[in-house]
Design a protein around this motif. Sequence first.
Motif, PDB file in Angstrom:
ATOM      1  N   CYS A 103       0.971  -1.110  -0.064  1.00  0.00           N
ATOM      2  CA  CYS A 103      -0.077   0.148   0.113  1.00  0.00           C
ATOM      3  C   CYS A 103       0.865   1.469  -0.071  1.00  0.00           C
ATOM      4  N   TYR A 128       0.463   4.234   0.674  1.00  0.00           N
ATOM      5  CA  TYR A 128       0.365   5.013   1.902  1.00  0.00           C
ATOM      6  C   TYR A 128       1.042   4.545   2.839  1.00  0.00           C
ATOM      7  N   PHE A 129       1.023   3.556   3.296  1.00  0.00           N
ATOM      8  CA  PHE A 129       1.657   2.622   4.151  1.00  0.00           C
ATOM      9  C   PHE A 129       3.310   2.856   3.997  1.00  0.00           C
ATOM     10  N   CYS A 162      -2.165   6.337   8.385  1.00  0.00           N
ATOM     11  CA  CYS A 162      -2.160   4.868   8.002  1.00  0.00           C
ATOM     12  C   CYS A 162      -2.371   4.014   9.221  1.00  0.00           C
ATOM     13  N   ASN A 163      -3.573   3.311   9.430  1.00  0.00           N
ATOM     14  CA  ASN A 163      -3.989   2.762  10.704  1.00  0.00           C
ATOM     15  C   ASN A 163      -3.028   1.381  10.821  1.00  0.00           C
ATOM     16  N   LYS A 164      -2.288   1.006   9.688  1.00  0.00           N
ATOM     17  CA  LYS A 164      -1.398  -0.095   9.979  1.00  0.00           C
ATOM     18  C   LYS A 164      -0.189   0.411  10.653  1.00  0.00           C
ATOM     19  N   CYS A 173      -6.922   6.312   7.506  1.00  0.00           N
ATOM     20  CA  CYS A 173      -6.522   5.539   6.226  1.00  0.00           C
ATOM     21  C   CYS A 173      -6.647   6.504   5.057  1.00  0.00           C
ATOM     22  N   ALA A 231      -5.896   5.597   1.995  1.00  0.00           N
ATOM     23  CA  ALA A 231      -6.327   4.888   1.051  1.00  0.00           C
ATOM     24  C   ALA A 231      -7.735   4.944   0.668  1.00  0.00           C
ATOM     25  N   GLN A 235      -5.783  -1.404  -4.566  1.00  0.00           N
ATOM     26  CA  GLN A 235      -6.476  -1.832  -3.072  1.00  0.00           C
ATOM     27  C   GLN A 235      -7.269  -3.069  -3.241  1.00  0.00           C
ATOM     28  N   SER A 245     -11.404   0.231   8.318  1.00  0.00           N
ATOM     29  CA  SER A 245      -9.932   0.848   8.806  1.00  0.00           C
ATOM     30  C   SER A 245      -8.834   0.587   7.815  1.00  0.00           C
ATOM     31  N   CYS A 246      -8.909  -0.304   7.072  1.00  0.00           N
ATOM     32  CA  CYS A 246      -7.697  -0.658   5.943  1.00  0.00           C
ATOM     33  C   CYS A 246      -8.112  -1.601   4.828  1.00  0.00           C
ATOM     34  N   THR A 247      -7.635  -1.363   3.512  1.00  0.00           N
ATOM     35  CA  THR A 247      -8.095  -1.857   2.356  1.00  0.00           C
ATOM     36  C   THR A 247      -6.820  -2.422   1.757  1.00  0.00           C
ATOM     37  N   ALA A 248      -5.811  -2.720   2.371  1.00  0.00           N
ATOM     38  CA  ALA A 248      -4.331  -3.035   1.887  1.00  0.00           C
ATOM     39  C   ALA A 248      -4.468  -4.479   1.389  1.00  0.00           C
TER      40      ALA A 248
HETATM   41 FE1  SF4 Z   1      -2.673   2.048   5.819  1.00  0.00          FE
HETATM   42 FE2  SF4 Z   1      -4.271   0.134   5.265  1.00  0.00          FE
HETATM   43 FE3  SF4 Z   1      -5.007   2.342   4.716  1.00  0.00          FE
HETATM   44 FE4  SF4 Z   1      -3.187   1.674   3.441  1.00  0.00          FE
HETATM   45  S1  SF4 Z   1      -5.097   0.636   3.433  1.00  0.00           S
HETATM   46  S2  SF4 Z   1      -3.045   3.512   4.260  1.00  0.00           S
HETATM   47  S3  SF4 Z   1      -2.049  -0.076   4.740  1.00  0.00           S
HETATM   48  S4  SF4 Z   1      -4.667   1.573   6.862  1.00  0.00           S
END
Ligand code: SF4
Length: 339
Positions: A120, A122-123, A138-140, A147, A149, A157, A165-168
């Motif tokens: 990802c 953004y990560f 970035c929640n990760k 997030c 993304a 994604q 919270s996340c689509t990675a």
């Molecule tokens: Fe972070 Fe996940 Fe969002 Fe990517 S998709 S920015 S890894 S939280």
Amino acid sequence: MRSFGYTRPDSAQAAVAAFAAAGEGARYIAGGTTLYDLMKLDIERPAHLIDVTAIRGLDAIETGGDRLRFGALAPMSEVATNRTVLRDYPVLAESLAKAASQQLRNMATVGGNLFQRTRCLYFRNGAGGTSAGTTYPCNKREPGSGCAAIGGLDRGQAVLGQSASCTAVSPGDWPIALVALDAYVEILGAAGTRSLPVAELYRLPGNTPHLEFTLAPDEIVTAIVVPKTRAGRRSAYHKIRDRESYAFALASAAVALDMDNDTVRQARIALGGVATRPWRATAAEAALAGQRLTPDTAAAAGRAALTGAVPGRHNGFKIDLAQRTVADALLIAAKRTTA
Ligand code: SF4
């Protein structure tokens, strides 16, 4: 680069003990092709590295008996070119060969490859800020930060398994093939040994996307075991990407077929490039069981494989692409001889 401690034990037991002694912030390292990369980006900040590459015997490749067993330190390149793997399990060989450049395959291990982290953008691009001084939420990377993304550039994604919270996307190729073949890992930790299906190594993101794997922090994978199956020879790993090498999957499919002439007794299908973890396509497998494999039934299986897919703003094309990737993988595998 931040400073860190370093230990190089010579046995798996010593590695686990070294991890306990190092305390919080310790990380195991093998080939380092992911971890060093992320340390340079200041995304990974280990206080202490336990280098497991001096552990003898952990790189053995065993192909006799009723299973394949790959020591966790076996280089990707050696498993990919093993004669038995190439002949009897092309899905495994292809998933490794298409995963990285030759140089990386020489360095990276089959155990470490299970724990690649997402691509990802953004990560990966947010930790140190961009050239414009922006740090992406970035929640990760930073739990609770948001997030970027979602609502942002989401072409790469996931369309399966994502959360608010996340689509990675889970980035691996090798784990997709292992999940299709019901492989499991042998694990050593302070609490002893255990085994776990590869499919259960990976968490869905839910509201805790920073927790990606189900291993305890001190646990180490010592081997990967693939039960032998007659579906192995009629197997394939089909990977579609923006360029034909050195790129991560937009969509991929690992398939293995047990067939009676042109009728499918059992199909095994897993998806990569489209989901937040390696994705077993059980609905597609059920759709094919007892059916003649034709372009039409392969296409129907492809559609079943993407059941429940939800597109974002820019990645809707992945649904159709993955459906066709599954169908093509099935037709490729079916043409392979079992002789
Ligand atoms: Fe972070 Fe996940 Fe969002 Fe990517 S998709 S920015 S890894 S939280």
